[in-house]
Design a protein around this motif. Structure first.
Motif, short mmCIF file in Angstrom:
data_model
loop_
_atom_site.label_atom_id
_atom_site.label_comp_id
_atom_site.label_asym_id
_atom_site.label_seq_id
_atom_site.Cartn_x
_atom_site.Cartn_y
_atom_site.Cartn_z
N GLY A 90 0.53 -1.10 -0.09
CA GLY A 90 -0.46 -0.01 0.30
C GLY A 90 0.69 0.89 0.04
O GLY A 90 0.33 2.51 0.89
N GLY A 91 1.53 0.71 0.00
CA GLY A 91 2.92 2.09 -0.51
C GLY A 91 3.94 2.51 0.47
O GLY A 91 4.31 3.68 0.86
N LEU A 92 3.91 2.33 1.38
CA LEU A 92 4.23 2.32 2.44
C LEU A 92 5.07 0.87 3.30
O LEU A 92 4.73 -0.42 2.97
CB LEU A 92 3.65 2.21 3.68
N LEU A 93 6.15 1.84 4.21
CA LEU A 93 7.00 0.32 4.87
C LEU A 93 7.19 0.16 5.46
O LEU A 93 6.26 0.78 6.52
CB LEU A 93 8.40 0.65 5.03
N TRP A 94 6.68 -1.32 6.28
CA TRP A 94 5.96 -2.22 7.16
C TRP A 94 7.59 -2.71 7.83
O TRP A 94 7.32 -3.76 7.54
CB TRP A 94 4.64 -3.06 6.61
N GLU A 95 7.85 -1.69 9.12
CA GLU A 95 8.87 -2.72 9.92
C GLU A 95 8.89 -4.13 10.26
O GLU A 95 7.65 -3.68 11.30
CB GLU A 95 9.30 -1.15 10.75
N ASN A 128 -3.23 -11.90 6.30
CA ASN A 128 -3.61 -12.19 7.84
C ASN A 128 -3.08 -11.27 7.96
O ASN A 128 -3.20 -10.83 9.29
CB ASN A 128 -2.97 -13.97 8.21
N SER A 129 -1.44 -10.69 7.38
CA SER A 129 -0.50 -9.47 8.56
C SER A 129 -0.18 -8.38 7.30
O SER A 129 0.24 -9.12 6.00
CB SER A 129 0.29 -10.44 9.27
N PRO A 130 0.00 -6.94 6.77
CA PRO A 130 0.27 -7.14 8.77
C PRO A 130 -1.53 -6.00 8.80
O PRO A 130 -2.41 -6.26 8.54
CB PRO A 130 0.91 -5.43 8.17
N LYS A 131 -1.62 -5.58 10.27
CA LYS A 131 -2.85 -5.22 10.65
C LYS A 131 -2.74 -3.63 9.89
O LYS A 131 -2.14 -3.17 10.01
CB LYS A 131 -2.72 -5.03 12.47
N ALA A 150 -5.82 -1.64 9.78
CA ALA A 150 -6.28 -0.55 9.77
C ALA A 150 -5.81 0.71 10.44
O ALA A 150 -6.55 1.63 10.25
CB ALA A 150 -7.51 -1.16 11.02
N PRO A 151 -4.44 0.19 11.48
CA PRO A 151 -3.75 1.78 11.60
C PRO A 151 -3.33 2.98 10.32
O PRO A 151 -2.79 3.52 11.20
CB PRO A 151 -2.79 1.20 12.93
N ARG A 152 -2.59 2.14 9.99
CA ARG A 152 -2.27 2.67 8.48
C ARG A 152 -2.80 3.24 7.32
O ARG A 152 -2.55 3.83 6.10
CB ARG A 152 -0.89 2.30 8.40
N ARG A 153 -4.25 2.80 7.35
CA ARG A 153 -4.81 2.88 6.36
C ARG A 153 -5.09 4.75 6.08
O ARG A 153 -5.04 4.29 4.44
CB ARG A 153 -6.70 2.59 6.65
N GLU A 154 -5.15 5.56 6.51
CA GLU A 154 -5.39 6.59 5.94
C GLU A 154 -4.03 7.23 5.08
O GLU A 154 -3.98 8.22 4.25
CB GLU A 154 -5.67 7.88 7.15
N SER A 169 -8.32 4.03 -2.70
CA SER A 169 -9.17 3.37 -1.29
C SER A 169 -8.39 2.32 -0.88
O SER A 169 -8.42 1.34 -2.19
CB SER A 169 -10.83 4.02 -1.08
N VAL A 170 -7.76 1.74 -0.22
CA VAL A 170 -7.72 0.81 0.47
C VAL A 170 -8.24 0.01 1.87
O VAL A 170 -8.44 0.36 2.30
CB VAL A 170 -6.31 0.58 0.81
N THR A 171 -8.81 -2.19 1.84
CA THR A 171 -9.19 -2.55 2.49
C THR A 171 -8.32 -3.49 2.53
O THR A 171 -7.61 -3.66 2.18
CB THR A 171 -10.77 -2.24 2.23
N ALA A 172 -8.71 -3.91 3.72
CA ALA A 172 -7.57 -5.51 3.44
C ALA A 172 -8.85 -6.45 4.02
O ALA A 172 -10.10 -6.01 5.51
CB ALA A 172 -6.59 -5.43 5.12
N THR A 173 -8.45 -7.35 4.13
CA THR A 173 -9.35 -8.68 4.45
C THR A 173 -8.36 -10.31 4.86
O THR A 173 -7.34 -10.28 4.66
CB THR A 173 -10.61 -8.84 3.35
N THR A 174 -8.76 -11.10 5.52
CA THR A 174 -8.44 -12.34 5.40
C THR A 174 -8.76 -13.64 5.01
O THR A 174 -10.08 -13.06 4.42
CB THR A 174 -8.41 -12.69 6.69
N SER A 175 -8.54 -14.47 4.64
CA SER A 175 -9.38 -15.50 3.67
C SER A 175 -9.49 -16.57 5.16
O SER A 175 -9.84 -17.76 4.61
CB SER A 175 -8.38 -15.69 2.71
N ASP A 176 -10.03 -16.39 6.02
CA ASP A 176 -10.29 -17.01 7.15
C ASP A 176 -9.67 -18.86 7.55
O ASP A 176 -9.76 -19.83 7.67
CB ASP A 176 -11.69 -17.14 7.44
N GLY A 177 -8.59 -18.37 7.04
CA GLY A 177 -7.37 -19.48 6.51
C GLY A 177 -7.54 -20.63 5.46
O GLY A 177 -6.90 -21.13 5.78
N LEU A 178 -8.12 -19.92 4.69
CA LEU A 178 -8.01 -21.03 3.52
C LEU A 178 -7.00 -19.96 2.54
O LEU A 178 -6.37 -18.72 2.30
CB LEU A 178 -9.63 -20.47 3.16
N GLY A 179 -6.59 -20.97 1.44
CA GLY A 179 -5.47 -20.92 0.61
C GLY A 179 -4.51 -19.95 0.92
O GLY A 179 -4.09 -20.17 1.99
#
Length: 169
Positions: A27-32, A107-110, A112-116, A131-141
């Motif tokens: 999402g254009g961000l570095l996730w340390e 599954n990660s990263p979390k 929501a805290p960096r969405r904006e 706009s960017v949203t995130a979801t998990t696949s409930d452990g599938l795939g």
């Protein structure tokens, strides 16, 4: 009548092997502290899917057409740079960008805290709302097993208004 056009982009990257760690750009961000993705560029599947959706909407190829692995100048390139270049190509082809929406699956990263922050960086690169949203696949795939991240994007573009021809006036 000006009719909008829509496009779809999909991008998938596997996590880099443990013996060749990479930084995570998403999402254009570095996730340390997060495991990075493998790829020809930075592996930012959110930015890549957004660029691909823009190309799709305009009917001017895809990510591989413009930034493929046969283009060494894009090795390691930032997804933000690729999205900005895609927006430039789209405008040069005679289109304006309405918006881009991206959803990634991981599954990660979390996110929501960096969405904006992500939306701001990507919108600036595209010169239009992203706009960017995130979801998990409930452990599938493969995303559920933590093997990589996938992203799907849609884009809305419309033909740019033609400048009036004042020749002979």
């Amino acid at each position: 009548m000006v009719l909008p056009r829509t496009g779809i982009g999909v991008d998938v990257h596997a996590f880099a092997p443990e013996d060749d760690p990479q930084p995570l750009w998403l999402g254009g961000l570095l996730w340390e502290g997060e495991r990075g993705l493998s790829g020809h560029s930075d592996g930012d599947c959110v930015a890549h899917a957004a660029a691909d959706a823009l190309f799709s909407a305009c009917g001017i190829g895809d990510l591989g057409t413009h930034f493929g692995t046969d283009r060494p100048e894009f090795a390691g390139a930032s997804g933000v740079r690729l999205l900005g270049e895609a927006a430039r190509i789209v405008r040069a082809a005679g289109f304006e960008i309405g918006n881009v929406a991206v959803q990634f699956v991981s599954n990660s990263p979390k996110f929501a805290p960096r969405r904006e922050e992500s939306q701001r960086v990507l919108s600036e690169a595209a010169g239009a709302p992203v706009s960017v949203t995130a979801t998990t696949s409930d452990g599938l795939g493969f995303t559920g097993r933590g093997e990589g991240i996938s992203a799907v994007a849609t884009a809305l573009v419309y033909p740019a208004p033609k400048a009036p021809n004042n020749a002979g006036s």
